[in-house]
Design a protein around this motif. Structure first.
Motif, short mmCIF file in Angstrom:
data_model
loop_
_atom_site.label_atom_id
_atom_site.label_comp_id
_atom_site.label_asym_id
_atom_site.label_seq_id
_atom_site.Cartn_x
_atom_site.Cartn_y
_atom_site.Cartn_z
N PRO A 106 0.83 -1.21 0.00
CA PRO A 106 0.00 0.00 0.00
C PRO A 106 0.86 1.26 0.00
CG PRO A 106 -0.86 -1.61 1.56
CD PRO A 106 0.46 -2.15 1.08
N GLY A 107 0.46 2.23 -0.80
CA GLY A 107 1.19 3.47 -0.89
C GLY A 107 2.23 3.51 -1.98
N TRP A 108 2.42 2.40 -2.67
CA TRP A 108 3.41 2.33 -3.75
C TRP A 108 2.70 2.10 -5.08
CZ3 TRP A 108 8.92 2.16 -3.75
CH2 TRP A 108 9.52 2.24 -2.49
N LEU A 109 3.21 2.77 -6.12
CA LEU A 109 2.83 2.43 -7.49
C LEU A 109 3.82 1.42 -8.05
CD1 LEU A 109 1.79 5.92 -8.94
CD2 LEU A 109 0.31 4.08 -8.09
N HIS A 113 8.11 0.97 -7.32
CA HIS A 113 8.42 -0.18 -6.48
C HIS A 113 9.36 -1.15 -7.20
CE1 HIS A 113 7.36 -4.01 -4.24
NE2 HIS A 113 7.82 -3.21 -3.29
N ALA A 224 7.44 6.97 -4.03
CA ALA A 224 6.71 5.71 -4.10
C ALA A 224 5.33 5.83 -4.72
CB ALA A 224 6.60 5.11 -2.70
N ASP A 225 4.64 6.95 -4.47
CA ASP A 225 3.26 7.09 -4.91
C ASP A 225 3.12 8.06 -6.08
OD1 ASP A 225 3.94 9.34 -3.49
OD2 ASP A 225 2.04 9.50 -2.41
N LYS A 226 4.22 8.36 -6.77
CA LYS A 226 4.20 9.36 -7.83
C LYS A 226 4.05 8.72 -9.20
CE LYS A 226 4.90 12.56 -4.77
NZ LYS A 226 3.78 13.44 -4.34
N GLU A 229 7.29 9.34 -11.71
CA GLU A 229 8.37 9.04 -10.77
C GLU A 229 9.71 9.56 -11.24
OE1 GLU A 229 9.32 6.38 -13.82
OE2 GLU A 229 7.35 6.71 -12.95
N THR A 375 -3.61 6.18 -8.93
CA THR A 375 -4.36 7.13 -8.12
C THR A 375 -3.68 8.48 -8.08
OG1 THR A 375 -3.24 6.34 -6.14
CG2 THR A 375 -5.35 5.34 -6.68
#
Length: 375
Positions: A106-109, A113, A224-226, A229, A375
């Motif tokens: 959770p929290g990673w694309l 990752h 991580a969530d960008k 990236e 997201t």
């Protein structure tokens, strides 16, 4: 007439900036024989790339000028036999390591990752990490030349942008805008010198980083969530005190990003909202682009119909100045100039539509990529 003159002057000034960037500030790594004396790891994240990875991997195996080279491949949950293709191409080459990835927490694309797994499972020996996408094909001295340029720029991150291969009408309309936008609107030399994280650009297809600087910035864990990236990693490097640099990598690498229009459409749709940020900012940027590059030919046509040829001539000059900017960008980055540049106003309109689609689908939480939600 005043509006037409203002448009012509503004577009000509921007085209002049494109020319300065292309001729004076854009780094161009050497393409001939080069050699580096430090260990380098090329990191290749793969997810369902069985049909595309072979040319990429063969090019990596053919790299020269890097005596201490490792190639680390991550199979990121592929279901199409990607790992089998890697094994078949690599054979028993001791330089190649194939890793099996784990699903992002959770929290990673997915992409950050996969890259973080590669960076942290490679071992401490490599001084330089080179991230390469499966759709990139490198020339034999590409890695050596990119590492040499990284050190020459005294940078922690170097983005040598590949030559984008275009074949379809959709490719030719949309893909050249990538290089054109940053050559036209980004002050390259100021970007390298400035410590401002907001003044940053990078392309994740081929990205070379100093390992120590990468880890100091937090690596891909910091982004991580960008969705973007690559750009966010460049900003993280700046925040950590490192320098970044852009380079013309068109003579080092080629990249066929998308095979079909739906792939291209969805690829841009998933990320354009992140490029512009707030919808108001996107609307302002798109309005400016439309005013500068779509309005002039329409104004020229309208002025001719209205019987004001002088206004039509000035507006047409504004259109030609925009076309010239596209030509300069194409010539500087190995792209196709003619007749594609003549359709620049259409390219801007398509970019606007893709941006609106991106915000629309994001609002409805319908953005996905490679079977994973964005997201």
């Amino acid at each position: 007439m005043i509006a037409a003159l203002a448009l012509a002057v503004a577009v000509a000034a921007l085209t002049g900036h494109t020319l300065v960037n292309a001729l004076a500030w854009l780094r161009r790594p050497a393409t001939g024989p080069a050699e580096v004396d430090e260990p380098v790891a090329v990191l290749l994240p793969l997810r369902d790339e069985a049909e595309r990875v072979t040319p990429c991997l063969r090019a990596l195996l053919a790299q020269r000028g890097v005596p201490d080279l490792r190639i680390v491949v991550l199979d990121d949950g592929s279901t199409d036999g990607t790992a089998d293709v890697v094994r078949a191409v690599a054979g028993d080459d001791p330089r190649v390591t194939l890793l099996t990835g784990v699903a992002p927490p959770p929290g990673w694309l997915g992409k950050p990752h996969a890259c973080w797994q590669l960076a942290t499972r490679t071992g401490p020996e490599p001084a330089v990490l080179a991230f390469v996408d499966a759709d990139v094909v490198l020339t034999p001295y590409a890695v050596a030349a990119a590492v040499t340029e990284l050190r020459a720029a005294d940078a922690a991150l170097l983005s040598p942008y590949p030559r984008i291969v275009v074949r379809t009408v959709g490719d030719r309309l949309v893909q050249p805008l990538l290089q054109w936008l940053w050559l036209t609107f980004l002050p390259l030399r100021a970007m390298e010198r400035s410590r401002r994280p907001s003044l940053a650009a990078a392309g994740g297809q081929f990205l070379v980083v100093d390992r120590a600087g990468y880890l100091r910035a937090g690596g891909h864990a910091a982004v991580a969530d960008k969705v973007l990236e690559d750009i966010e990693l460049a900003r993280a490097v700046k925040r950590a005190g490192g320098r970044i640099a852009l380079a013309d990598g068109s003579r080092l690498a080629s990249c066929r990003m998308y095979d079909t229009w739906p792939q291209l459409r969805d690829g841009y749709t998933k990320s354009l909202w992140a490029t512009f940020g707030h919808p108001t900012a996107a609307a302002a940027v798109l309005a400016l682009l439309v005013a500068l590059y779509v309005a002039p030919p329409l104004l020229a046509a309208g002025a001719l119909l209205a019987g004001t040829p002088a206004v039509a001539a000035v507006a047409f000059l504004a259109y030609l100045a925009g076309v010239a900017g596209r030509v300069v960008s194409a010539r500087a980055t190995g792209g196709r100039a003619w007749p594609d540049a003549l359709g620049h106003p259409v390219s801007v309109v398509v970019l606007g539509w893709l941006t609106v689609r991106s915000y629309h689908l994001r609002k409805r939480r319908r953005l996905t990529w490679r079977g994973r939600p964005v997201t």
